[in-house]
Motif scaffolding. Structure first.
Motif, PDB file in Angstrom:
ATOM      1  N   HIS A  62       0.823  -1.214   0.000  1.00  9.65           N
ATOM      2  CA  HIS A  62       0.000   0.000   0.000  1.00  9.65           C
ATOM      3  C   HIS A  62       0.857   1.264   0.000  1.00  9.65           C
ATOM      4  O   HIS A  62       0.488   2.266  -0.626  1.00  9.65           O
ATOM      5  CB  HIS A  62      -0.952   0.003   1.196  1.00  9.65           C
ATOM      6  N   ASN A  63       1.982   1.242   0.704  1.00  8.68           N
ATOM      7  CA  ASN A  63       2.855   2.423   0.725  1.00  8.68           C
ATOM      8  C   ASN A  63       3.463   2.664  -0.653  1.00  8.68           C
ATOM      9  O   ASN A  63       3.593   3.821  -1.092  1.00  8.68           O
ATOM     10  CB  ASN A  63       3.966   2.227   1.755  1.00  8.68           C
ATOM     11  N   LYS A  64       3.799   1.591  -1.338  1.00  9.58           N
ATOM     12  CA  LYS A  64       4.355   1.703  -2.683  1.00  9.58           C
ATOM     13  C   LYS A  64       3.338   2.320  -3.641  1.00  9.58           C
ATOM     14  O   LYS A  64       3.692   3.058  -4.568  1.00  9.58           O
ATOM     15  CB  LYS A  64       4.782   0.312  -3.180  1.00  9.58           C
ATOM     16  N   LYS A  65       2.050   2.032  -3.396  1.00  8.99           N
ATOM     17  CA  LYS A  65       0.984   2.569  -4.253  1.00  8.99           C
ATOM     18  C   LYS A  65       0.518   3.952  -3.790  1.00  8.99           C
ATOM     19  O   LYS A  65      -0.348   4.557  -4.407  1.00  8.99           O
ATOM     20  CB  LYS A  65      -0.218   1.612  -4.253  1.00  8.99           C
ATOM     21  N   GLY A  66       1.076   4.433  -2.669  1.00 10.46           N
ATOM     22  CA  GLY A  66       0.682   5.736  -2.143  1.00 10.46           C
ATOM     23  C   GLY A  66      -0.669   5.711  -1.463  1.00 10.46           C
ATOM     24  O   GLY A  66      -1.377   6.731  -1.401  1.00 10.46           O
ATOM     25  N   ASN A  67      -1.039   4.539  -0.920  1.00 12.01           N
ATOM     26  CA  ASN A  67      -2.367   4.371  -0.321  1.00 12.01           C
ATOM     27  C   ASN A  67      -2.394   4.547   1.192  1.00 12.01           C
ATOM     28  O   ASN A  67      -3.362   4.130   1.840  1.00 12.01           O
ATOM     29  CB  ASN A  67      -2.922   2.979  -0.662  1.00 12.01           C
ATOM     30  N   ILE A  68      -1.342   5.118   1.766  1.00 17.14           N
ATOM     31  CA  ILE A  68      -1.313   5.284   3.224  1.00 17.14           C
ATOM     32  C   ILE A  68      -1.193   6.759   3.587  1.00 17.14           C
ATOM     33  O   ILE A  68      -0.283   7.449   3.113  1.00 17.14           O
ATOM     34  CB  ILE A  68      -0.146   4.502   3.864  1.00 17.14           C
ATOM     35  N   GLY A 171     -12.624  -0.509  11.920  1.00 11.39           N
ATOM     36  CA  GLY A 171     -11.742   0.646  11.779  1.00 11.39           C
ATOM     37  C   GLY A 171     -11.981   1.403  10.494  1.00 11.39           C
ATOM     38  O   GLY A 171     -12.069   2.630  10.490  1.00 11.39           O
ATOM     39  N   THR A 172     -12.117   0.675   9.396  1.00  9.09           N
ATOM     40  CA  THR A 172     -12.324   1.321   8.099  1.00  9.09           C
ATOM     41  C   THR A 172     -13.663   2.048   8.047  1.00  9.09           C
ATOM     42  O   THR A 172     -13.753   3.178   7.558  1.00  9.09           O
ATOM     43  CB  THR A 172     -12.259   0.279   6.957  1.00  9.09           C
ATOM     44  N   VAL A 173     -14.714   1.411   8.557  1.00  6.16           N
ATOM     45  CA  VAL A 173     -16.050   2.021   8.532  1.00  6.16           C
ATOM     46  C   VAL A 173     -16.086   3.300   9.370  1.00  6.16           C
ATOM     47  O   VAL A 173     -16.660   4.311   8.955  1.00  6.16           O
ATOM     48  CB  VAL A 173     -17.118   1.020   9.024  1.00  6.16           C
ATOM     49  N   THR A 174     -15.472   3.280  10.548  1.00  8.70           N
ATOM     50  CA  THR A 174     -15.482   4.484  11.392  1.00  8.70           C
ATOM     51  C   THR A 174     -14.700   5.622  10.728  1.00  8.70           C
ATOM     52  O   THR A 174     -15.067   6.791  10.851  1.00  8.70           O
ATOM     53  CB  THR A 174     -14.885   4.193  12.788  1.00  8.70           C
ATOM     54  N   VAL A 188      -8.349   2.087   3.367  1.00  6.05           N
ATOM     55  CA  VAL A 188      -7.979   0.700   3.651  1.00  6.05           C
ATOM     56  C   VAL A 188      -6.491   0.596   3.961  1.00  6.05           C
ATOM     57  O   VAL A 188      -6.082  -0.050   4.939  1.00  6.05           O
ATOM     58  CB  VAL A 188      -8.336  -0.213   2.457  1.00  6.05           C
ATOM     59  N   GLY A 189      -5.660   1.246   3.134  1.00  8.31           N
ATOM     60  CA  GLY A 189      -4.219   1.223   3.352  1.00  8.31           C
ATOM     61  C   GLY A 189      -3.822   1.854   4.673  1.00  8.31           C
ATOM     62  O   GLY A 189      -2.948   1.342   5.391  1.00  8.31           O
ATOM     63  N   THR A 190      -4.487   2.954   5.022  1.00  5.51           N
ATOM     64  CA  THR A 190      -4.212   3.646   6.284  1.00  5.51           C
ATOM     65  C   THR A 190      -4.567   2.770   7.480  1.00  5.51           C
ATOM     66  O   THR A 190      -3.824   2.701   8.463  1.00  5.51           O
ATOM     67  CB  THR A 190      -5.007   4.968   6.360  1.00  5.51           C
ATOM     68  N   GLU A 191      -5.701   2.090   7.385  1.00  2.00           N
ATOM     69  CA  GLU A 191      -6.114   1.223   8.491  1.00  2.00           C
ATOM     70  C   GLU A 191      -5.196   0.012   8.636  1.00  2.00           C
ATOM     71  O   GLU A 191      -4.916  -0.440   9.752  1.00  2.00           O
ATOM     72  CB  GLU A 191      -7.569   0.762   8.289  1.00  2.00           C
ATOM     73  N   ILE A 192      -4.698  -0.514   7.521  1.00  3.77           N
ATOM     74  CA  ILE A 192      -3.746  -1.628   7.589  1.00  3.77           C
ATOM     75  C   ILE A 192      -2.449  -1.169   8.255  1.00  3.77           C
ATOM     76  O   ILE A 192      -1.880  -1.865   9.105  1.00  3.77           O
ATOM     77  CB  ILE A 192      -3.459  -2.190   6.177  1.00  3.77           C
TER      78      ILE A 192
END
Length: 260
Positions: A62-68, A171-174, A188-192
């Protein structure tokens, strides 16, 4: 414990479902471990480290994809890790009464499963609702957002430490409500990214209390790692709405049985 092929298969199935649908592994794995006769304390402790190891690879991807969003991850961790440590301290203070701990964990697990099942079923409706109210005042006030994010972290820290459930679906829903305009992959990436330090701290804490079975952990990882890889490859190619609803119904039934 002895080697059981059934646990490897369980890890494979759960890993495949997580890779395919994104549904949290803890909400599926912990009830399965209870079904195999694993005591609640060991099931939760082992599952927490299992989650930390399996999701660690997700951070890299996810970090590689910039999703965090590391800022949001930081605010969540500021609330969750202290809450996890306090929960561990409370559990440790009553460790002499193992029956009480097991009973508390089973009831807490039941409620966590009920809330998770509801979150899975109404995830899209909740997302639409949060985006509709994206212009509400608190969304533009960073201080309020930060405090509420820490509050969510506290809630997740206690819930995950007690039941090993909640870091994913709940976590994702909140976070949808606080950051409705943030793209779903980034949520999703942030929650992971947040789940890994939380589950690691909680898992190590449980291990220090004797709530860890290394052989069990090894068997679960032996199945789940290839399962997640295969499920991820098929993600987006297989309609997962039916699977999600079926999983949600199953979790609701298991949660109801644990409580009542």
């Amino acid at each position: 414990m002895d080697f059981q092929i059934g646990l490897v298969i369980a890890g494979l199935v759960v890993g495949f479902i997580v890779g395919l649908t994104g549904v949290g592994g803890g909400s599926l794995m912990t009830p399965i471990l209870l079904w195999f006769g694993i005591p609640p304390t060991k099931a939760v402790g082992t599952d927490l480290l299992y989650a930390a190891f399996t999701k660690a690879g997700g951070i890299f991807v996810h970090n590689k994809k910039g999703n965090i969003n590391w800022k949001i991850t930081g605010w969540l961790t500021l609330g969750s890790v202290p809450a996890a440590l306090i929960t561990l301290w409370i559990l440790n203070s009553i460790k002499t009464d193992i029956e009480t701990i097991n009973r508390v964990i089973k009831v807490s697990l039941g409620w966590a499963l009920l809330f998770t099942s509801v979150a899975i079923i109404f995830k899209k409706k909740l997302l639409n609702f949060s985006q509709k109210h994206a212009g509400d005042k608190f969304h533009s006030e960073s201080t309020t957002q930060n405090m509420l994010t820490i509050g969510i972290g506290v809630l997740l820290g206690a819930t995950v430490t007690l039941t090993s459930i909640g870091a994913g679906a709940l976590g994702t829903v909140t976070l949808f409500f606080l950051y409705p305009l943030l793209p779903t992959p980034r949520l999703v990436g942030t929650e992971i990214a947040h789940a890994v330090p939380l589950t690691l701290v909680a898992g190590v804490g449980h291990a220090s209390m004797g709530n860890l079975d290394l052989i069990l952990l090894g068997q679960l990882l032996l199945g789940s790692l290839p399962g997640i890889f295969i499920g991820s490859l098929l993600s987006g190619k297989v309609p997962d709405q039916f699977l999600r609803n079926a999983i949600a119904i199953m979790l609701f039934m298991v949660g109801y049985k644990l409580i009542f």
